[in-house]
Design a protein around this motif. Sequence first.
Motif, PDB file in Angstrom:
ATOM      1  N   GLU A  51     -29.210 -22.106  25.348  1.00 49.51           N
ATOM      2  CA  GLU A  51     -27.764 -21.866  25.371  1.00 49.51           C
ATOM      3  C   GLU A  51     -27.373 -20.654  24.534  1.00 49.51           C
ATOM      4  N   VAL A  52     -28.313 -20.171  23.702  1.00 51.46           N
ATOM      5  CA  VAL A  52     -28.053 -19.036  22.814  1.00 51.46           C
ATOM      6  C   VAL A  52     -29.051 -17.930  23.142  1.00 51.46           C
ATOM      7  N   ILE A  53     -28.521 -16.749  23.469  1.00 53.24           N
ATOM      8  CA  ILE A  53     -29.366 -15.600  23.820  1.00 53.24           C
ATOM      9  C   ILE A  53     -29.119 -14.482  22.813  1.00 53.24           C
ATOM     10  N   CYS A  54     -30.181 -14.047  22.167  1.00 51.26           N
ATOM     11  CA  CYS A  54     -30.109 -12.942  21.208  1.00 51.26           C
ATOM     12  C   CYS A  54     -30.564 -11.666  21.917  1.00 51.26           C
ATOM     13  N   ASP A 103     -25.246 -18.346  32.502  1.00 51.80           N
ATOM     14  CA  ASP A 103     -24.683 -19.350  33.407  1.00 51.80           C
ATOM     15  C   ASP A 103     -23.741 -20.271  32.632  1.00 51.80           C
ATOM     16  N   GLU A 104     -23.345 -21.373  33.263  1.00 52.13           N
ATOM     17  CA  GLU A 104     -22.392 -22.296  32.620  1.00 52.13           C
ATOM     18  C   GLU A 104     -22.967 -22.974  31.381  1.00 52.13           C
ATOM     19  N   ASN A 105     -24.279 -22.957  31.206  1.00 47.43           N
ATOM     20  CA  ASN A 105     -24.901 -23.561  30.028  1.00 47.43           C
ATOM     21  C   ASN A 105     -24.985 -22.598  28.846  1.00 47.43           C
ATOM     22  N   THR A 106     -24.813 -21.304  29.097  1.00 51.76           N
ATOM     23  CA  THR A 106     -24.897 -20.304  28.032  1.00 51.76           C
ATOM     24  C   THR A 106     -23.647 -20.398  27.159  1.00 51.76           C
ATOM     25  N   LYS A 107     -23.855 -20.591  25.852  1.00 51.77           N
ATOM     26  CA  LYS A 107     -22.727 -20.741  24.939  1.00 51.77           C
ATOM     27  C   LYS A 107     -22.486 -19.507  24.087  1.00 51.77           C
ATOM     28  N   GLU A 108     -23.579 -18.807  23.712  1.00 49.89           N
ATOM     29  CA  GLU A 108     -23.410 -17.676  22.796  1.00 49.89           C
ATOM     30  C   GLU A 108     -24.377 -16.555  23.134  1.00 49.89           C
ATOM     31  N   ILE A 109     -23.873 -15.343  23.007  1.00 51.11           N
ATOM     32  CA  ILE A 109     -24.690 -14.137  23.086  1.00 51.11           C
ATOM     33  C   ILE A 109     -24.631 -13.505  21.701  1.00 51.11           C
TER      34      ILE A 109
END
Length: 169
Positions: A51-54, A103-109
């Motif tokens: 859910e968190v992508i760096c 997508d809808e599950n991604t919460k933070e970039i």
Amino acid sequence: MTLLELPKDDIEAFAKQLMLVKEKIHKCTICGNLTENEKCRICEDSTRDKEVICVVQQTKDLIVIEKMGSYSGVYHVLHGAISPIKGILPEDLNFQSLLDRIDENTKEIIIATNSTMEGDTTALYICKILKSNTRLTVTRLASGLPTGSNLDYADELTLMNAFKGRIKQ
């Protein structure tokens, strides 16, 4: 100089290994990290927080964050930074696959680009292209004074960033 001192057989073996690296290592199909497989070990790891992508500029930046040992999300490697002076435009970097994987599950970039003109430009571009996604939190790594440093050694820009990024105690 060290290579010149090695026996010819050792240099040939070394050259073969370098060629194998070039043949076997490629970009992960999901994040752009370097790997021998279709997906890198981080993307394959089911315990990572997807859910968190760096977002980082280079694989070496990913390695530094991994060494920290406290980040459990996943990554996205751009393989560079926007630099019109150097002829590097957004379409030259790994942006589209970032947009494709949100997508809808991604919460933070988390934007972890370098604190340089190019890194800041890239961070602003990412913020701009993600601005319309209101449910997504976009953050940037803080910048400023390194731990253990003295104020009198800080340049004006570093000190200015430290003031901007100050936190309530």
